[in-house]
Design an enzyme around this catalytic site. Structure first.
Site, PDB file in Angstrom:
ATOM      1  N   ASN A 210       3.457   0.761 -11.883  1.00 62.36           N
ATOM      2  CA  ASN A 210       3.675  -0.517 -11.203  1.00 62.36           C
ATOM      3  C   ASN A 210       2.734  -1.572 -11.783  1.00 62.36           C
ATOM      4  OD1 ASN A 210       1.109  -0.442  -9.666  1.00 62.36           O
ATOM      5  ND2 ASN A 210       2.075   1.370  -8.768  1.00 62.36           N
ATOM      6  N   ASP A 279       4.729   6.156  -4.853  1.00 66.62           N
ATOM      7  CA  ASP A 279       5.206   6.933  -3.703  1.00 66.62           C
ATOM      8  C   ASP A 279       5.909   8.204  -4.148  1.00 66.62           C
ATOM      9  OD1 ASP A 279       4.261   5.177  -1.795  1.00 66.62           O
ATOM     10  OD2 ASP A 279       5.987   3.838  -2.033  1.00 66.62           O
ATOM     11  N   LYS A 289      10.548  14.948 -25.350  1.00 65.60           N
ATOM     12  CA  LYS A 289      11.079  13.597 -25.152  1.00 65.60           C
ATOM     13  C   LYS A 289      12.571  13.675 -24.822  1.00 65.60           C
ATOM     14  CE  LYS A 289      11.618   9.229 -27.520  1.00 65.60           C
ATOM     15  NZ  LYS A 289      11.800   8.618 -28.802  1.00 65.60           N
ATOM     16  N   PHE A 323      -4.501  -0.725   2.278  1.00 68.22           N
ATOM     17  CA  PHE A 323      -3.919  -2.004   1.855  1.00 68.22           C
ATOM     18  C   PHE A 323      -2.426  -1.968   2.124  1.00 68.22           C
ATOM     19  CE2 PHE A 323      -7.839  -3.040  -0.011  1.00 68.22           C
ATOM     20  CZ  PHE A 323      -7.797  -4.388  -0.298  1.00 68.22           C
ATOM     21  N   LYS A 337       1.788   0.129   9.705  1.00 64.16           N
ATOM     22  CA  LYS A 337       1.072   1.019   8.785  1.00 64.16           C
ATOM     23  C   LYS A 337      -0.271   1.432   9.369  1.00 64.16           C
ATOM     24  CE  LYS A 337       2.848  -0.054   4.767  1.00 64.16           C
ATOM     25  NZ  LYS A 337       3.034  -0.777   3.526  1.00 64.16           N
ATOM     26  N   LYS A 341      -0.560   5.396  10.070  1.00 63.87           N
ATOM     27  CA  LYS A 341      -1.503   6.175   9.256  1.00 63.87           C
ATOM     28  C   LYS A 341      -2.845   6.370   9.973  1.00 63.87           C
ATOM     29  CE  LYS A 341       0.528   4.691   4.858  1.00 63.87           C
ATOM     30  NZ  LYS A 341       0.422   4.798   3.413  1.00 63.87           N
TER      31      LYS A 341
HETATM   32  O1  C5P Z   1       2.828   3.147   2.899  1.00 67.76           O
HETATM   33  P1  C5P Z   1       2.314   2.310   1.795  1.00 67.76           P
HETATM   34  O2  C5P Z   1       2.424   2.949   0.436  1.00 67.76           O
HETATM   35  O3  C5P Z   1       2.825   0.914   1.758  1.00 67.76           O
HETATM   36  O4  C5P Z   1       0.740   2.167   2.137  1.00 67.76           O
HETATM   37  C1  C5P Z   1      -0.127   1.488   1.297  1.00 67.76           C
HETATM   38  C2  C5P Z   1      -1.506   2.071   1.438  1.00 67.76           C
HETATM   39  O5  C5P Z   1      -1.455   3.481   1.339  1.00 67.76           O
HETATM   40  C3  C5P Z   1      -2.443   1.611   0.339  1.00 67.76           C
HETATM   41  O6  C5P Z   1      -3.755   1.528   0.862  1.00 67.76           O
HETATM   42  C4  C5P Z   1      -2.328   2.740  -0.689  1.00 67.76           C
HETATM   43  O7  C5P Z   1      -3.508   2.816  -1.465  1.00 67.76           O
HETATM   44  C5  C5P Z   1      -2.137   3.959   0.180  1.00 67.76           C
HETATM   45  N1  C5P Z   1      -1.299   5.021  -0.401  1.00 67.76           N
HETATM   46  C6  C5P Z   1      -1.833   6.281  -0.660  1.00 67.76           C
HETATM   47  N2  C5P Z   1      -1.052   7.282  -1.145  1.00 67.76           N
HETATM   48  C7  C5P Z   1       0.248   7.083  -1.383  1.00 67.76           C
HETATM   49  C8  C5P Z   1       0.822   5.822  -1.126  1.00 67.76           C
HETATM   50  C9  C5P Z   1       0.028   4.815  -0.643  1.00 67.76           C
HETATM   51  O8  C5P Z   1      -3.036   6.467  -0.456  1.00 67.76           O
HETATM   52  N3  C5P Z   1       0.971   8.060  -1.873  1.00 67.76           N
END
Ligand code: C5P
Length: 404
Positions: A210, A279, A289, A323, A337, A341
């Site tokens: 990203n 994600d 490849k 974040f 969130k 979380k």
């Molecule tokens: O649920 P979302 O991905 O939007 O949440 C964002 C937050 O979760 C950010 O602080 C990111 O660093 C953390 N995050 C994480 N592990 C993941 C996805 C997101 O720690 N697999």
């Protein structure tokens, strides 16, 4: 030593014989790594030329409030917002009186009214002028407004008199400015910060990633070091300069980051998850490849571990800050969130065309279970310092609540 690295300093110079020393101060500040922009009053230009200050700062000097050319390059409000700190050296008796009374008749006094950065003054004047009750009353008022007064020194004056009113030596001013950045808010605490993107391999030469640059995470790491914390940074692949004075662990994928965080988290008091963790990753990374074949290519992805949620769910969880980068419904999504979380705090920012990833400036909406605070548009460095201050406040509040 680069004590002022990445710090944006607005150096104001007012009319007084000590103005020649502001050139030496400017050298000291740039030598210590600061990015300095100089603003001179018209009287200051009688004592030292703007050209000298331009050559030493490597930037045009700002003089007039209503100068179309410099305003179009960087307007006075942008300049006020740009600064991490405003130093006025020398600060004349006249300038001190104007600042005390809130005048905005020239560029420097206007900037001092328009900035929310700390202001530091190095007064320089004849000893009688310094000792005059009017000046002393003004200084008391400015100090009460948390404007830092550096000096003046006492001794032989250019006018032949002896007494207080000499500008503090440039090296001592530069030291005071560097010290003003080390606020000790997090002295003795340990912070773990994740930063940057992750890379999810598709085959030996391709990956999914990203647009995260790592800037916000690194700015937070620098701000936490300034605040006296012991900092570990776990970062994905980034191309920007790495923070100094931290333990740095470099990783590639979300799974690598997960592993590194779980290894390190035990000894930490605060966890800030600023990384843009992918994600999903591939169910199976191809050994070779992938060849171009049919019209479609299907990649099957599976969910990565949610590192942040996992840390927040630990029995001895640290103070956990997440974040939320959102393209819509910023506050609502961030609150969701925060609750889902089970975080102590979340910093939400709008991402999209103009803001967010890979940009120099940003705004943040900071939310915690019982409150909200808006951090205005600013450079990521400045924003990071403001966020660290909010985190420190909530972290100590949570600790003291738990102790009772
Ligand atoms: O649920 P979302 O991905 O939007 O949440 C964002 C937050 O979760 C950010 O602080 C990111 O660093 C953390 N995050 C994480 N592990 C993941 C996805 C997101 O720690 N697999």
């Amino acid at each position: 030593m680069y004590q002022l690295k990445n710090k944006r300093i607005l150096l104001g110079v007012t009319g007084g014989v000590a103005a020649y020393k502001s050139a030496i101060l400017l050298r000291a500040l740039t030598r210590d790594g600061a990015d300095v922009r100089v603003v001179m009053t018209l009287n200051a230009c009688e004592f030292i030329t703007p050209l000298t200050m331009q050559a030493l700062s490597g930037r045009p000097v700002h003089i007039e409030l209503l100068d179309a050319e410099t305003e179009s390059a960087m307007g006075h409000i942008d300049l006020a917002r740009w600064a991490d700190v405003v130093i006025v050296a020398p600060a004349s008796a006249n300038f001190i009186a104007r600042l005390t009374n809130g005048f905005a008749e020239d560029l420097l006094s206007t900037l001092c009214l328009a900035t929310n950065a700390p202001i530091m003054l190095a007064p320089a004047m004849n000893q009688q002028m310094w000792l005059n009750q009017a000046t002393q009353d003004n200084i008391l008022k400015l100090a009460a407004r948390k404007i830092q007064i550096m000096g003046p020194d006492s001794g032989n004056q250019a006018c032949g008199e002896i007494g207080p009113g000499r500008m503090l030596e440039p090296e001592l001013i530069a030291k005071a400015v560097a010290e003003s950045f080390s606020n000790g808010l997090l002295t003795g605490s340990r912070l773990l910060i994740t930063a940057g993107p992750t890379r999810e391999a598709i085959d030996p030469v391709r990956y999914i990633t990203n647009r995260s640059s790592g800037r916000m995470g690194f700015a937070l790491a620098n701000a936490a070091v300034e605040a006296g914390a012991d900092v570990t940074v776990i970062c994905g692949p980034v191309s920007i300069e790495k923070p100094e004075r931290v333990k740095l662990i470099e990783v590639q994928s979300a799974n690598d980051m997960h592993h590194a965080v779980m290894q390190e988290i035990g000894i930490n008091d605060i966890f800030i998850s600023a990384a843009a963790v992918a994600d999903y990753c591939l169910v199976k990374v191809a050994d070779q490849k992938i060849k171009k074949s049919g019209e479609d290519l299907q990649l099957i992805l599976k969910k990565n571990p949610d590192i942040l949620a996992e840390v927040a769910a630990l029995e001895c969880a640290p103070f956990t800050v997440g974040f939320a980068a959102e393209t819509e419904n910023l506050e609502e999504n961030a609150i969701n969130k925060l609750q889902r979380k089970k975080l102590d705090m979340i910093a939400a920012n709008q991402v999209g065309e103009e803001l967010g990833f890979d940009k120099e400036e940003n705004t943040l909406t900071v939310l915690w279970p019982s409150g909200i605070q808006q951090l205005e548009l600013a450079s990521k460095d400045k924003l990071a310092r403001a966020l660290i201050a909010v985190i420190a406040e909530r972290y100590y509040e949570k600790n003291s609540n738990q102790a009772h």
